[in-house]
Design a protein around this motif. Structure first.
Motif, PDB file in Angstrom:
ATOM      1  N   LEU A 197       0.841  -1.202   0.000  1.00 39.93           N
ATOM      2  CA  LEU A 197       0.000   0.000   0.000  1.00 39.93           C
ATOM      3  C   LEU A 197       0.879   1.256   0.000  1.00 39.93           C
ATOM      4  CD1 LEU A 197      -2.742   1.459   0.272  1.00 39.93           C
ATOM      5  CD2 LEU A 197      -2.612   1.073   2.751  1.00 39.93           C
ATOM      6  N   ALA A 198       1.948   1.229   0.778  1.00 42.62           N
ATOM      7  CA  ALA A 198       2.871   2.364   0.801  1.00 42.62           C
ATOM      8  C   ALA A 198       3.468   2.582  -0.592  1.00 42.62           C
ATOM      9  CB  ALA A 198       3.979   2.138   1.831  1.00 42.62           C
ATOM     10  N   ALA A 249       2.361  -0.230   6.086  1.00 40.67           N
ATOM     11  CA  ALA A 249       2.494   1.063   5.396  1.00 40.67           C
ATOM     12  C   ALA A 249       3.465   1.969   6.151  1.00 40.67           C
ATOM     13  CB  ALA A 249       1.125   1.731   5.265  1.00 40.67           C
ATOM     14  N   ALA A 250       3.440   1.890   7.475  1.00 44.41           N
ATOM     15  CA  ALA A 250       4.390   2.670   8.273  1.00 44.41           C
ATOM     16  C   ALA A 250       5.815   2.189   7.999  1.00 44.41           C
ATOM     17  CB  ALA A 250       4.057   2.553   9.762  1.00 44.41           C
ATOM     18  N   LEU A 251       5.984   0.882   7.904  1.00 46.52           N
ATOM     19  CA  LEU A 251       7.308   0.334   7.574  1.00 46.52           C
ATOM     20  C   LEU A 251       7.746   0.805   6.190  1.00 46.52           C
ATOM     21  CD1 LEU A 251       6.876  -3.412   8.699  1.00 46.52           C
ATOM     22  CD2 LEU A 251       8.197  -1.652   9.881  1.00 46.52           C
ATOM     23  N   GLY A 252       6.771   0.988   5.332  1.00 49.31           N
ATOM     24  CA  GLY A 252       7.051   1.381   3.953  1.00 49.31           C
ATOM     25  C   GLY A 252       7.187   2.886   3.766  1.00 49.31           C
ATOM     26  N   GLY A 253       7.152   3.655   4.840  1.00 47.12           N
ATOM     27  CA  GLY A 253       7.438   5.088   4.724  1.00 47.12           C
ATOM     28  C   GLY A 253       6.250   6.013   4.881  1.00 47.12           C
ATOM     29  N   GLY A 306      16.242  -5.614  16.367  1.00 45.46           N
ATOM     30  CA  GLY A 306      17.474  -5.007  16.856  1.00 45.46           C
ATOM     31  C   GLY A 306      17.574  -3.532  16.514  1.00 45.46           C
ATOM     32  N   GLY A 307      16.428  -2.854  16.501  1.00 45.88           N
ATOM     33  CA  GLY A 307      16.443  -1.406  16.273  1.00 45.88           C
ATOM     34  C   GLY A 307      16.326  -0.990  14.818  1.00 45.88           C
ATOM     35  N   GLN A 308      16.083  -1.958  13.918  1.00 40.85           N
ATOM     36  CA  GLN A 308      16.049  -1.598  12.486  1.00 40.85           C
ATOM     37  C   GLN A 308      14.701  -1.052  12.020  1.00 40.85           C
ATOM     38  OE1 GLN A 308      18.244  -4.399   9.669  1.00 40.85           O
ATOM     39  NE2 GLN A 308      17.930  -5.717  11.431  1.00 40.85           N
ATOM     40  N   LEU A 309      13.613  -1.582  12.581  1.00 41.57           N
ATOM     41  CA  LEU A 309      12.291  -1.268  12.015  1.00 41.57           C
ATOM     42  C   LEU A 309      11.449  -0.407  12.945  1.00 41.57           C
ATOM     43  CD1 LEU A 309      11.195  -4.702  10.489  1.00 41.57           C
ATOM     44  CD2 LEU A 309      12.325  -2.796   9.342  1.00 41.57           C
ATOM     45  N   ASN A 310      11.220   0.818  12.558  1.00 43.98           N
ATOM     46  CA  ASN A 310      10.295   1.680  13.295  1.00 43.98           C
ATOM     47  C   ASN A 310       8.893   1.528  12.728  1.00 43.98           C
ATOM     48  OD1 ASN A 310      13.006   3.646  13.562  1.00 43.98           O
ATOM     49  ND2 ASN A 310      11.690   3.452  15.358  1.00 43.98           N
ATOM     50  N   VAL A 311       7.906   1.708  13.588  1.00 40.67           N
ATOM     51  CA  VAL A 311       6.505   1.645  13.155  1.00 40.67           C
ATOM     52  C   VAL A 311       5.829   2.967  13.517  1.00 40.67           C
ATOM     53  CG1 VAL A 311       4.343   0.364  13.318  1.00 40.67           C
ATOM     54  CG2 VAL A 311       6.510  -0.858  13.536  1.00 40.67           C
ATOM     55  N   PRO A 312       6.019   3.996  12.699  1.00 40.75           N
ATOM     56  CA  PRO A 312       5.458   5.313  13.035  1.00 40.75           C
ATOM     57  C   PRO A 312       3.997   5.428  12.621  1.00 40.75           C
ATOM     58  CG  PRO A 312       6.762   5.464  11.033  1.00 40.75           C
ATOM     59  CD  PRO A 312       6.816   4.018  11.464  1.00 40.75           C
ATOM     60  N   MET A 313       3.138   4.816  13.399  1.00 37.21           N
ATOM     61  CA  MET A 313       1.712   4.873  13.080  1.00 37.21           C
ATOM     62  C   MET A 313       0.917   5.327  14.300  1.00 37.21           C
ATOM     63  SD  MET A 313       0.459   0.889  13.305  1.00 37.21           S
ATOM     64  CE  MET A 313      -1.000   1.174  12.335  1.00 37.21           C
ATOM     65  N   VAL A 314      -0.282   5.832  14.030  1.00 34.64           N
ATOM     66  CA  VAL A 314      -1.201   6.204  15.101  1.00 34.64           C
ATOM     67  C   VAL A 314      -2.473   5.375  14.934  1.00 34.64           C
ATOM     68  CG1 VAL A 314      -2.698   8.035  15.982  1.00 34.64           C
ATOM     69  CG2 VAL A 314      -0.314   8.551  15.417  1.00 34.64           C
TER      70      VAL A 314
END
Lengths: 342, 324
Positions: free
Chosen positions: A142-143, B70-74, B106-114
């Protein structure tokens, strides 16, 4: 935001050169096989602990599909993912170090065998909840859709996942929104220890994807060339805006579900019969017949791979334990959530 | 200054975020054509289009997981779940993926979602639409959990939540959407770390959050008539808890009442109470008291529902019982 203009479709080499390419596929499958055989030894002497799920017998699926992907594509896999990680390009060193729980591991020893991650190769795990990775793949796609990127997200899962609601929700979402996901169902006929006919009212898995209007193709998952050919065709269709595609890779694991599994639910004759279709000897025979593998080539290949595995084990064993002080690091991106109160 | 409802404040916050950042989009059940089940997103489909105001099928696990992906994808997704009860269908994605991916990788993947959802009782919608389960989520390492109780927080918390590189859950109490209040025309940023003292006082500390803040403030007003000066602390952020704010308040007032619409056993109020006991024990003149939701699935009948959730009189009685 108006939808970003889609980038041109990148070209993937569709006609692999027969000889060299065949040897490359053989090398990739052998790397996985020999790596996992070494894992068994390491498990026996407790250098690897926890759950260890081996994909021995299923190597053609991971290797064949990865050939169809580009570096910018994404991969979502399951807890039986050593082969996918190696075929995707994670270093054998970082993978082995992860299995041994070392900070040099691809997930700093936080994940272990079931949770291999690597952003450099866009390898998004390593998901140990059956079907839990499918919605993530839909979201990654989706992204790409929203940002107008021509990328494919390949999502691997087993036949057991088909019984989960998340499978159906993800099929529907991907089809409804026409998202670039390549669903790769590795059907090894058993959800852990329960055979497909005991868990599914409809055992034709492609039919389930078709019911969501997703083009679904069945492939002999024991034939790496067949997997590659179909995966290339499907990935190209996805990349060109054809929406999600579904591959049912018919395969078999030669070993038990995990190191804890006594394997009481399968007939030994069945296992032996499938071993006759082992993708590695099958490819060796074909390459030899075609003259692509000359006398001594295989021994050289095996020696190179043995050296790579030795090196990976040495790297893992020379690796370091993450400092205890880092236990709470990466729970969140900021300081520890339970900050001192005074 | 203008009059605005809580609902409009949330809508303004979403609208501003979407204008400010192309990566922000809204996804959830009935957020588009219907206008949101609580009419929060009304009109946004017309303004931003169906790619960014994205109606989903009734697939909580699927679309919450898609939000994580989608958050992982930017992207910067705002995922709306109709009520906290429905979020249970997405627990796998929230707990096993959103909360764990940064750590497991190990700190690689952020999930910036609400993830936004309605919570709480008071509208006679019975036992599958009324519970206060935010305390469960506050139990989970890797999540930030917010409970805007005021118009200002409803307007101000979303943007910093979207700027957080980690997953943030925002719980909007369903009874607050129609609440009206004043909002400054010039919106100033709010923090999403600290509790707030909503009313100063010296005799007792009443700790509340979300839907119970109104109850606590009304109780404080009534107590003032009885000659008791109650301090009211709004937790605002349920994880991580801002312990120093409520502990230092209790150190001044020497008495504490914790108000929580959630069930008492194993609850957020239990955590707050434990922290006060751990850190301000010798400042206390009386045991910590709690006013919680009755331990029943929420009943439909009005008189029973009222009995099941903390009321002003319950808080006043609890304060008096402490000798204040």
């Amino acid at each position: 935001m108006t939808k970003a203009k889609a980038a041109p479709v990148p070209v993937v080499e569709t006609e692999p050169a027969a000889g060299d390419h065949g040897v490359h596929l053989l090398r990739e499958m052998l790397r996985i096989r020999r790596f996992e055989e070494r894992c068994v030894e390491l498990y026996s002497r407790t250098a690897i602990r926890g759950f260890l799920h081996l994909g021995i017998g299923e190597e053609a699926c991971a290797v064949g599909v990865m050939e169809a992907l580009l570096p910018d594509d994404a991969v979502v896999a399951t807890y039986r993912e050593h082969g996918h990680a190696l075929a995707r390009g994670l270093s054998m060193r970082a993978t082995m170090a992860e299995l041994e729980g070392k900070v040099e591991g691809c997930s700093r020893g936080r994940g272990g065998s079931m949770h291999l991650f690597d952003t450099a190769t866009r390898f998004y795990g390593g998901n140990a909840i059956v079907a839990g990775g499918l919605p993530l793949a839909v979201g990654l796609a989706l992204a790409d859709h929203l940002l107008g990127r021509r990328r494919v997200t390949a999502c691997f899962f087993g036949d057991g996942a088909v019984a989960e609601g998340e499978f159906h929700e993800s099929m529907n979402l991907a089809a409804l929104w026409h998202l670039p996901v390549l669903f790769c169902c590795e059907n090894n006929l058993y959800a852990m220890g329960t055979a497909l006919q005991f868990t599914e009212s409809e055992t034709d898995l492609s039919l389930k994807a078709s019911s969501y209007r997703i083009p679904a193709w069945e492939v002999d998952g024991m034939d790496v060339l067949a997997v590659e050919e179909t995966a290339r065709e499907a990935a190209q269709a996805v990349r060109e805006g054809g929406g999600p595609h579904f591959l049912e890779l018919r395969t078999y694991r030669f070993r038990a579900h995990s190191m804890y599994d006594p394997d009481r639910y399968r007939d030994k004759d069945e296992i032996e019969k499938w071993k006759e279709r082992d993708p590695i000897p099958a490819l060796i025979a074909r390459l030899t017949h075609d003259g692509a593998l000359a006398n001594g080539d295989l021994d050289r290949l095996e020696a190179e791979i043995a050296a790579e595995v030795d090196d990976a084990v040495a790297f893992a064993e020379a690796g370091t334990d993450e400092p205890i002080e880092d236990l709470e690091r990466f729970v969140t991106s900021g300081p520890p959530t339970q900050a001192p109160t005074s | 200054m203008s009059k605005i409802t809580y609902r409009e404040a949330v809508r303004q916050a979403i609208r501003e975020a979407m204008i400010r950042d192309d990566r922000v989009f809204v996804m959830g059940e009935d957020v588009g054509h219907y206008g949101g089940c609580y009419a929060v997103t009304l009109g946004l489909l017309e303004e931003f289009g169906s790619e960014r105001i994205r109606d989903t099928p009734l697939s909580e696990s699927g679309f919450v997981g898609a939000g994580i992906g989608a958050a992982l994808g930017g992207m910067r997704p705002i995922v709306e779940i109709m009520t906290v009860n429905f979020s249970l269908l997405a627990l796998d994605q929230i707990v096993n993926n959103a909360a764990t991916l940064l750590y497991m990788s190990g700190g690689q993947l952020n999930v910036p979602m609400v993830i936004r959802m309605a919570t709480g009782a008071g509208r006679q919608v019975a036992a599958q639409h009324s519970h206060s389960l935010e305390g469960w989520y506050a139990h989970i390492p890797g999540l930030r959990v917010l409970a805007p109780a005021t118009i200002e927080d409803a307007r101000g918390m979303l943007w910093p939540a979207l700027c957080d590189p980690d997953p943030v859950l925002i719980f909007e109490h369903g009874a607050l959407y129609n609440q009206e209040g004043d909002l400054a025309d010039e919106v100033s940023p709010v923090d999403i770390d600290k509790a707030a003292i909503r009313r100063a006082g010296s005799d007792v500390t009443i700790v509340a959050y979300g839907g119970t803040l109104r109850t606590a403030l009304a109780a404080a007003e009534q107590l003032a008539g009885d000659g008791v000066a109650a301090e009211v602390v709004d937790l605002r952020c349920l994880r991580p808890l801002d312990t120093p704010t409520f502990v230092s308040s209790v150190a001044r007032t020497h008495r504490a009442v914790v108000v929580d619409e959630g069930w008492r056993s194993g609850s957020l109020s239990a955590e707050v109470s434990a922290r006060i006991t751990e850190e301000a024990f010798y400042d206390l003149d009386a045991p910590v008291a709690r006013v919680c939701g009755a331990e029943v699935p929420m009943p439909y009948a009005k008189h029973l529902e009222d009995e099941a959730i903390p009321q002003v009189a319950d808080v006043v009685a609890a304060v008096h019982a402490l000798g204040a």
